[in-house]
Each structure stands twice: as C-alpha cells, then as structure tokens.
Design a protein around this motif. Sequence first.
Motif, PDB file in Angstrom:
ATOM      1  N   PRO A   3      -4.687  -5.184   5.682  1.00 22.51           N
ATOM      2  CA  PRO A   3      -4.069  -5.645   4.439  1.00 22.51           C
ATOM      3  C   PRO A   3      -3.034  -4.632   3.934  1.00 22.51           C
ATOM      4  CG  PRO A   3      -6.298  -4.907   4.025  1.00 22.51           C
ATOM      5  CD  PRO A   3      -6.090  -4.858   5.508  1.00 22.51           C
ATOM      6  N   SER A   4      -1.984  -5.160   3.338  1.00 17.56           N
ATOM      7  CA  SER A   4      -0.928  -4.305   2.816  1.00 17.56           C
ATOM      8  C   SER A   4      -1.361  -3.700   1.486  1.00 17.56           C
ATOM      9  CB  SER A   4       0.351  -5.126   2.613  1.00 17.56           C
ATOM     10  OG  SER A   4       0.136  -6.077   1.596  1.00 17.56           O
ATOM     11  N   THR A   5      -0.583  -2.756   1.001  1.00 14.29           N
ATOM     12  CA  THR A   5      -0.864  -2.131  -0.285  1.00 14.29           C
ATOM     13  C   THR A   5      -0.770  -3.167  -1.401  1.00 14.29           C
ATOM     14  OG1 THR A   5       0.106  -0.119   0.562  1.00 14.29           O
ATOM     15  CG2 THR A   5      -0.189  -0.241  -1.799  1.00 14.29           C
ATOM     16  N   GLN A   6       0.126  -4.119  -1.248  1.00 13.92           N
ATOM     17  CA  GLN A   6       0.279  -5.151  -2.270  1.00 13.92           C
ATOM     18  C   GLN A   6      -0.937  -6.076  -2.289  1.00 13.92           C
ATOM     19  OE1 GLN A   6       3.836  -7.446  -1.829  1.00 13.92           O
ATOM     20  NE2 GLN A   6       3.999  -7.748  -4.017  1.00 13.92           N
ATOM     21  N   ALA A   7      -1.556  -6.297  -1.136  1.00 12.88           N
ATOM     22  CA  ALA A   7      -2.732  -7.151  -1.078  1.00 12.88           C
ATOM     23  C   ALA A   7      -3.966  -6.449  -1.633  1.00 12.88           C
ATOM     24  CB  ALA A   7      -2.995  -7.579   0.361  1.00 12.88           C
ATOM     25  N   ARG A   8      -4.036  -5.125  -1.474  1.00 13.28           N
ATOM     26  CA  ARG A   8      -5.169  -4.341  -1.967  1.00 13.28           C
ATOM     27  C   ARG A   8      -4.653  -3.138  -2.737  1.00 13.28           C
ATOM     28  NH1 ARG A   8     -10.033  -4.013   2.342  1.00 13.28           N
ATOM     29  NH2 ARG A   8     -11.144  -5.679   1.309  1.00 13.28           N
ATOM     30  N   PRO A   9      -4.210  -3.329  -3.962  1.00  7.25           N
ATOM     31  CA  PRO A   9      -3.671  -2.196  -4.723  1.00  7.25           C
ATOM     32  C   PRO A   9      -4.777  -1.244  -5.150  1.00  7.25           C
ATOM     33  CG  PRO A   9      -3.796  -4.118  -6.112  1.00  7.25           C
ATOM     34  CD  PRO A   9      -4.188  -4.562  -4.728  1.00  7.25           C
ATOM     35  N   GLU A  10      -4.393  -0.001  -5.350  1.00 12.26           N
ATOM     36  CA  GLU A  10      -5.352   0.966  -5.869  1.00 12.26           C
ATOM     37  C   GLU A  10      -5.584   0.669  -7.348  1.00 12.26           C
ATOM     38  OE1 GLU A  10      -4.311   5.009  -5.136  1.00 12.26           O
ATOM     39  OE2 GLU A  10      -3.878   4.635  -3.030  1.00 12.26           O
ATOM     40  N   ARG A  11      -6.789   0.862  -7.782  1.00 11.00           N
ATOM     41  CA  ARG A  11      -7.146   0.561  -9.170  1.00 11.00           C
ATOM     42  C   ARG A  11      -7.178   1.842  -9.993  1.00 11.00           C
ATOM     43  NH1 ARG A  11      -6.152  -4.597  -8.842  1.00 11.00           N
ATOM     44  NH2 ARG A  11      -7.498  -5.714  -7.454  1.00 11.00           N
ATOM     45  N   ASN A  12      -6.722   1.730 -11.224  1.00  6.70           N
ATOM     46  CA  ASN A  12      -6.820   2.836 -12.147  1.00  6.70           C
ATOM     47  C   ASN A  12      -8.039   2.557 -13.016  1.00  6.70           C
ATOM     48  OD1 ASN A  12      -6.564   4.869 -13.961  1.00  6.70           O
ATOM     49  ND2 ASN A  12      -4.566   4.273 -14.734  1.00  6.70           N
TER      50      ASN A  12
END
Length: 87
Positions: A58-67
């Motif tokens: 999965p790309s970064t856009q599909a699994r963004p890091e959460r704050n």
Amino acid sequence: MTMPRKPFMLLAGAGAMALVMLPGCGSRQKLTAVEGMQPVPSAYGSVGPAAPDQLMEPSTQARPERNVELRRKSESRADDPFDLPPE
C-alpha cells in the motif's frame, strides 16, 4: 402447526452461498501472470515495470501515518479565513 417455508429457504440459501464463497476468502497465493497477458505498464519516470510485491504494497496515501498526540488542555482556535458567514 407448520413452520413457514420462506425464512427456512432464505436461511438455507444463505448457508449454501457461504459454503460456495468462503473457500476463496483470504487465500494467499503467489501472483502470477495469465498466459498471453501483457505485463503491467511501467509508471512514468520509472526504470522498469513494477514487481507483483511492489504492486501489493500500500502507498503512503492509502495508509497515512496517524498523529495520535492528545490535547492536554483546551486551546483557542486559530483564525480560519475560510470560515465565512452564509450569503
């Protein structure tokens, strides 16, 4: 007293559908190309076509890091220039 047939038939149909669909769920096999199939075209600017493992990642856009930083106290909001009253 007879049992109504409609709920029984719906339940039997759902059970049969589950038996048909369930074996294919979650199968993890190595990806292979079908005979005679063209390879995936390479992306613009890339050196060559992507491997199956790269396509499944999965790309970064599909699994963004959460704050997940929690707020400890209330803070006043910053001014929002787009928060306009209705016209």
